[in-house]
Design a protein around this motif. Structure first.
Motif, PDB file in Angstrom:
ATOM      1  N   ILE A  26      -1.593   7.224   1.969  1.00 57.76           N
ATOM      2  CA  ILE A  26      -2.240   6.451   3.032  1.00 57.76           C
ATOM      3  C   ILE A  26      -2.726   5.131   2.445  1.00 57.76           C
ATOM      4  CG2 ILE A  26      -4.215   6.366   4.603  1.00 57.76           C
ATOM      5  CD1 ILE A  26      -3.982   9.463   4.762  1.00 57.76           C
ATOM      6  N   SER A  28      -4.816   1.982   3.867  1.00 53.56           N
ATOM      7  CA  SER A  28      -5.616   1.579   5.017  1.00 53.56           C
ATOM      8  C   SER A  28      -5.071   0.299   5.659  1.00 53.56           C
ATOM      9  CB  SER A  28      -7.064   1.362   4.580  1.00 53.56           C
ATOM     10  OG  SER A  28      -7.860   1.015   5.682  1.00 53.56           O
ATOM     11  N   GLY A  29      -4.797   0.391   6.965  1.00 53.81           N
ATOM     12  CA  GLY A  29      -4.321  -0.767   7.729  1.00 53.81           C
ATOM     13  C   GLY A  29      -2.824  -1.001   7.646  1.00 53.81           C
ATOM     14  N   THR A  31       1.319   0.936   7.425  1.00 51.43           N
ATOM     15  CA  THR A  31       2.160   2.112   7.647  1.00 51.43           C
ATOM     16  C   THR A  31       3.459   1.945   6.849  1.00 51.43           C
ATOM     17  OG1 THR A  31       3.133   3.527   9.354  1.00 51.43           O
ATOM     18  CG2 THR A  31       3.274   1.173   9.730  1.00 51.43           C
ATOM     19  N   LYS A  86       1.783  -4.063   7.972  1.00 52.13           N
ATOM     20  CA  LYS A  86       0.441  -4.071   8.571  1.00 52.13           C
ATOM     21  C   LYS A  86       0.525  -3.543  10.000  1.00 52.13           C
ATOM     22  CE  LYS A  86      -3.509  -7.042   8.113  1.00 52.13           C
ATOM     23  NZ  LYS A  86      -4.051  -6.649   6.857  1.00 52.13           N
TER      24      LYS A  86
END
Length: 87
Positions: A26, A28-29, A31, A86
Motif C-alpha cells: 500500500i 498512500s494516495g 494505486t 496517483k
C-alpha cells in the motif's frame, strides 16, 4: 506516477519451476498500475529464467514465474519495479 521497488527473497530448487505471489504494498494516495521491470541479485552457479512477472489488479498480487535450469539450488533477491499512479 511513482516507481516502487519490492524486494523478495527467493529460494529456487535445482531444475525446478517456481511461482511467487507477493501482495502489492500500500502506497498512500497511489494505486498500482503494473510491473515495469525486475532483476535478480545473488551469487549462484545456476541458470534462472523468469518467464513472467506481472501485476494482477483483481487479486492485488504480483506474480513471478520461471524455472531454474541449473543443477544447484539458489537463494536470490528479486527486485520488482512496480509503477503506481496517483488516485
Amino acid at each position: 506516477m511513482k516507481q516502487v521497488t519490492i524486494k523478495s527473497n527467493m529460494n529456487i530448487g535445482a531444475g525446478k519451476d517456481f511461482e511467487y505471489y507477493i501482495k502489492a504494498p500500500i502506497v498512500s494516495g497511489y494505486t498500482p498500475v503494473g510491473v515495469i521491470g525486475y532483476d535478480l541479485v545473488g551469487n549462484w552457479d545456476v541458470w534462472v529464467n523468469i518467464s513472467s512477472c506481472y501485476y494482477n489488479s483483481g487479486s492485488d498480487l504480483i506474480y513471478t514465474k520461471g524455472h531454474n535450469f541449473g543443477t544447484g539450488a539458489c537463494d536470490a533477491l528479486l527486485n520488482t519495479f512496480v509503477l503506481y499512479k496517483k488516485v
